[in-house]
Design an enzyme around this catalytic site. Structure first.
Site, PDB file in Angstrom:
ATOM      1  N   LYS A   1       0.866  -1.184   0.000  1.00 26.77           N
ATOM      2  CA  LYS A   1       0.000   0.000   0.000  1.00 26.77           C
ATOM      3  C   LYS A   1       0.911   1.245   0.000  1.00 26.77           C
ATOM      4  O   LYS A   1       1.822   1.340   0.804  1.00 26.77           O
ATOM      5  CB  LYS A   1      -0.899  -0.019   1.242  1.00 26.77           C
ATOM      6  CG  LYS A   1      -2.041   0.953   1.179  1.00 26.77           C
ATOM      7  CD  LYS A   1      -3.154   0.580   2.150  1.00 26.77           C
ATOM      8  CE  LYS A   1      -4.301   1.573   2.032  1.00 26.77           C
ATOM      9  NZ  LYS A   1      -5.459   1.180   2.861  1.00 26.77           N
TER      10      LYS A   1
ATOM     11  N   GLU B   1     -19.983  -4.329   9.609  1.00 30.80           N
ATOM     12  CA  GLU B   1     -20.805  -3.559  10.544  1.00 30.80           C
ATOM     13  C   GLU B   1     -21.867  -4.453  11.189  1.00 30.80           C
ATOM     14  O   GLU B   1     -22.205  -4.264  12.360  1.00 30.80           O
ATOM     15  CB  GLU B   1     -21.478  -2.411   9.791  1.00 30.80           C
ATOM     16  CG  GLU B   1     -20.531  -1.295   9.384  1.00 30.80           C
ATOM     17  CD  GLU B   1     -19.629  -1.641   8.198  1.00 30.80           C
ATOM     18  OE1 GLU B   1     -19.811  -2.701   7.568  1.00 30.80           O
ATOM     19  OE2 GLU B   1     -18.712  -0.845   7.913  1.00 30.80           O
TER      20      GLU B   1
ATOM     21  N   ARG C   1     -25.431  -0.936   6.745  1.00 29.22           N
ATOM     22  CA  ARG C   1     -25.086  -2.351   6.592  1.00 29.22           C
ATOM     23  C   ARG C   1     -25.568  -3.188   7.784  1.00 29.22           C
ATOM     24  O   ARG C   1     -25.487  -4.413   7.755  1.00 29.22           O
ATOM     25  CB  ARG C   1     -23.555  -2.506   6.477  1.00 29.22           C
ATOM     26  CG  ARG C   1     -23.008  -2.227   5.107  1.00 29.22           C
ATOM     27  CD  ARG C   1     -23.280  -3.391   4.201  1.00 29.22           C
ATOM     28  NE  ARG C   1     -22.863  -3.139   2.838  1.00 29.22           N
ATOM     29  CZ  ARG C   1     -21.633  -3.368   2.382  1.00 29.22           C
ATOM     30  NH1 ARG C   1     -20.686  -3.780   3.202  1.00 29.22           N
ATOM     31  NH2 ARG C   1     -21.338  -3.134   1.118  1.00 29.22           N
TER      32      ARG C   1
HETATM   33  C1  LIG Z   1     -12.870   4.255   0.990  1.00 30.29           C
HETATM   34  C2  LIG Z   1     -13.527   3.687   2.182  1.00 30.29           C
HETATM   35  O1  LIG Z   1     -14.570   4.183   2.577  1.00 30.29           O
HETATM   36  C3  LIG Z   1     -12.898   2.555   2.865  1.00 30.29           C
HETATM   37  S1  LIG Z   1     -11.519   1.828   2.239  1.00 30.29           S
HETATM   38  C4  LIG Z   1     -11.434   0.738   3.530  1.00 30.29           C
HETATM   39  C5  LIG Z   1     -10.321  -0.249   3.639  1.00 30.29           C
HETATM   40  C6  LIG Z   1     -10.365  -1.235   2.506  1.00 30.29           C
HETATM   41  O2  LIG Z   1      -9.277  -2.129   2.660  1.00 30.29           O
HETATM   42  P1  LIG Z   1      -8.849  -3.012   1.411  1.00 30.29           P
HETATM   43  O3  LIG Z   1      -7.809  -3.935   1.883  1.00 30.29           O
HETATM   44  O4  LIG Z   1     -10.043  -3.580   0.765  1.00 30.29           O
HETATM   45  O5  LIG Z   1      -8.244  -1.957   0.385  1.00 30.29           O
HETATM   46  P2  LIG Z   1      -6.831  -1.189   0.435  1.00 30.29           P
HETATM   47  O6  LIG Z   1      -7.145   0.230   0.867  1.00 30.29           O
HETATM   48  O7  LIG Z   1      -6.287  -1.241  -0.963  1.00 30.29           O
HETATM   49  O8  LIG Z   1      -5.958  -1.907   1.401  1.00 30.29           O
HETATM   50  C7  LIG Z   1     -12.497   0.950   4.412  1.00 30.29           C
HETATM   51  C8  LIG Z   1     -12.697   0.190   5.668  1.00 30.29           C
HETATM   52  N1  LIG Z   1     -13.323   1.962   4.016  1.00 30.29           N
HETATM   53  C9  LIG Z   1     -14.495   2.360   4.809  1.00 30.29           C
HETATM   54  C10 LIG Z   1     -15.649   1.382   4.657  1.00 30.29           C
HETATM   55  C11 LIG Z   1     -16.227   0.815   5.774  1.00 30.29           C
HETATM   56  N2  LIG Z   1     -17.305  -0.001   5.675  1.00 30.29           N
HETATM   57  C12 LIG Z   1     -17.817  -0.284   4.460  1.00 30.29           C
HETATM   58  C13 LIG Z   1     -19.001  -1.187   4.379  1.00 30.29           C
HETATM   59  N3  LIG Z   1     -17.294   0.220   3.338  1.00 30.29           N
HETATM   60  C14 LIG Z   1     -16.224   1.039   3.420  1.00 30.29           C
HETATM   61  N4  LIG Z   1     -15.743   1.567   2.259  1.00 30.29           N
END
Ligand SMILES: CC(=O)c1sc(CCOP(=O)(O)OP(=O)(O)O)c(C)[n+]1Cc1cnc(C)nc1N
Ligand SMILES: [Mg+2]
Length: 614
Positions: free
Chosen positions: A277, A360, A388
């Protein structure tokens, strides 16, 4: 510049490997340049550059469907699918969305912002494809964080059973926004150890092939047998998937080679890619948490921008102190430790803190389990993400009237994240649920008072507060609050503005020192302060809220007036029945007519012209 020659994914096919590698660097620079000026999801998008270029090199979008879970890592995808000339408008009002969006481009297969939806989307697309006798590829890119979401795991279960041809690319950078959590995350780490084994094996293979092809054949068969044993416990096999990896998610040549091969395979395949990342930008590699979604920054001298004191921090400071006063307090977050202001709390009370991952639903029902066994859980959750866990709030918390506090952050319009992230439905979806109580503090002191009282009143309590800065409240101060009672902040002779939450500031600004217009801090929505409402029913009333009009605070006031048989002139200022895209909060509030100007306009329409207009 290679990027200048790329106007569609088709153009990638003609590039040499060197040009592809050059393109990756140019894309990285463009992502940094634009995120520096607009803010945005920098680290996630930097980590997915090679993966996205390899996918567009091997597959044929838009015929083949490339899905990006959450869609926040897809800046490179936007740049190579005909939007490089508009990329500078990213997350700006009227500009490109910060996520993939079906209405924005034929190359955007799904509209996202919430995590864990890509696999069910992909499942649906493969069923439609096969039913219609079509033959395109469906590829879903999902992060290790998004894979902690229940709907992703449930979709995997079905995908494996149906066995339809699709490619799932697990983009594993061991990070959610914070460090990732969960047993699968631990397992991926072990697999990555295997990756070093694979590298060593590759070296061994080259040596063996050089010495004796016969011996190499023998060893190769032994290795296959061992692999079968080793992989036995690989959960993806249990889910009926073909598992390939882990492979280097930044090795563009290797990725293209692997994807070319996997493209020919039938059935569902999961390719596990390991990425970093923030790749390619030192500060983001070193601190992918801060640089997950930074506000603007100086790209030459990137430094963390000190943000003002926020409602999230006020909440975090309050619960950190409260935990010393209430030993049964327990705080849960669905993967939003930083966003919900819980870093300090998690360090001071690790034994009463839980990050469940991006789920959630699990957060709310885990809290219900805790409440059933004597704890006082607080679920720290964004309004939009609480959507959710709606059934869990009803079925697992409200029916038994369990003492669960919902600290609802980002309530209202949130700005650049747009329609998928505005928290504008929670009043409507919670207000109708029996036993739920709903409040909105006017400042950090009132937040402290409400949190403390909420632990005592029992039953489910939702306290909503906006994405905004707030004046810090002194530590150790816990003001009393009359639960369920509104507060008159300014008397009026002809009309009263009933303001709920963040819009109170606009109401005071609009009323100014006009003696005719009073202002009420209508901080309790359920229970509504019916006694005070009855006493105000002889005035003109104007309600204002940062929430959809339908089912919101104004609706609750109208219903209460109807119940008491009162018929004053009432105007409701709230969001109209449409989605609001990305933009700045003040601008979106202005568009919705819920800011001070909108309130003044409504007052004029109610016959309360400002003195200078009389
Ligand atoms: C943008 C946003 O709201 C993000 S990005 C992210 C982390 C995603 O991790 P992943 O490993 O999938 O991707 P990475 O960043 O490439 O490591 C979260 C928790 N959120 C908040 C979030 C919380 N809960 C839900 C249902 N959707 C989102 N988007
Ligand atoms: Mg991740």
């Amino acid at each position: 510049m290679v990027l200048n020659r790329v106007n569609s994914p088709e153009d990638l096919k003609a590039l040499s490997l060197e040009e592809l590698l050059q393109l990756a660097e140019e894309i990285r620079s463009e992502i940094i340049r634009v995120t520096a000026q607009n803010g945005g999801h920098l680290a996630s998008s930097l980590g997915a550059v090679e993966l996205i270029l390899a996918l567009h090199r091997v597959f044929e979008s838009p015929r083949d469907r490339l899905l990006f879970d959450v869609g926040h890592q897809a800046y490179a995808h936007k740049l190579v699918t005909g939007r490089k000339d508009r990329f500078h408008t990213l997350r700006q009002e009227g500009g490109l969305s910060g996520f993939t969006k079906v209405s924005e481009s034929e190359h955007d297969a799904i509209t996202v912002g919430h995590a864990s939806t890509s696999l069910a989307h992909a499942l649906g697309m493969t069923i439609a494809r096969d039913l219609r006798g079509e033959s395109y590829h469906v590829v879903a890119v999902i992060g290790d964080g998004a894979l902690t979401g229940g709907m992703a795991l449930a979709a995997l279960n079905k995908i494996g059973e149906l066995g339809k041809r699709m490619l799932i690319v697990l983009n594993d950078n061991e990070m959610s926004i914070s460090e990732n959590v969960g047993a699968l995350n631990k397992y991926f780490k072990e697999l990555q150890i295997r990756k070093w084994v694979q590298d060593a094996e590759k070296l061994g293979r080259q040596i063996l092939e050089h010495i004796s092809p016969k011996l190499f054949g023998l060893v190769d068969r032994a290795k296959e047998a061992a692999k079968l044993l080793l992989h036995q416990e690989n959960p993806f096999y249990a889910w009926g998937l073909r598992y390939v990896g882990p492979v280097d998610g930044h090795d563009l040549k290797g990725l293209v080679h692997t994807l070319e091969h996997l493209k020919e395979l039938d059935g569902p395949t999961l390719l596990h890619v390991v990425t970093q990342k923030g790749k390619g930008y030192k500060v983001a590699e070193a601190d992918p948490i801060y640089w997950h979604g930074p506000p603007g920054f100086n790209p030459e001298r990137p430094e963390k921008v000190a943000k003002g004191y926020s409602w999230s921090q006020a909440f975090g400071d309050a619960v950190t102190e409260l935990a010393h006063l209430e030993p049964r307090l327990f705080v849960l977050t669905p993967a939003m430790r930083e966003g919900s202001g819980l870093v300090r709390y998690s360090l001071e009370h690790p034994e009463r803190y839980l990050d469940v991952g991006i789920c959630e639903d699990v957060a709310v029902t885990t809290a219900a389990g805790m409440a059933l066994r004597g704890l006082k859980p607080i679920v720290a959750i964004y309004s939009t993400f609480l959507q959710r866990a709606y059934d869990q709030a009803i079925h697992d918390v409200a029916i038994e009237n369990l003492p669960v506090v919902f600290a609802i952050d980002r309530a209202g319009i949130v700005g650049a994240d747009g329609a998928t992230h505005h928290g504008v439905f929670d009043i409507a979806y919670l207000r109708t649920v029996p036993n739920f109580q709903i409040a909105a503090p006017k400042d950090a002191l009132e937040l402290r008072a409400m949190l403390r009282k909420a632990l005592e009143v029992g039953g489910p309590v939702a306290i909503r507060y906006p994405r905004d800065n707030v004046e810090r409240a002194p530590e150790g101060v816990w003001p009393e609050i009359e639960w369920g009672r509104w507060e008159v902040l300014k008397e009026g002779t002809e009309a009263y503005i009933l303001a709920f939450g963040k819009t109170l500031r606009y109401a005071l600004e609009a009323a100014g020192n006009d003696p005719r217009v009073g202002v009420v801090n209508a901080r309790f929505l359920k229970p509504l302060d019916k006694e005070m409402l009855r006493s105000l029913a002889r005035y003109k009333l104007l309600t204002v809220e940062d929430h959809q009009g339908m089912g919101g605070f104004g609706s609750a006031v109208l219903e209460a007036l109807n119940e008491m048989g009162s018929r004053p002139e009432v105007r409701i200022l709230a969001l109209p029945d449409r989605f609001f895209e990305h933009g700045t909060i003040p601008s979106l509030h202005r568009q919705a007519g819920i800011d001070a100007e909108g309130i003044r306009k409504a007052l004029r329409e109610m016959g309360l012209h400002p003195a200078y207009e009389r």
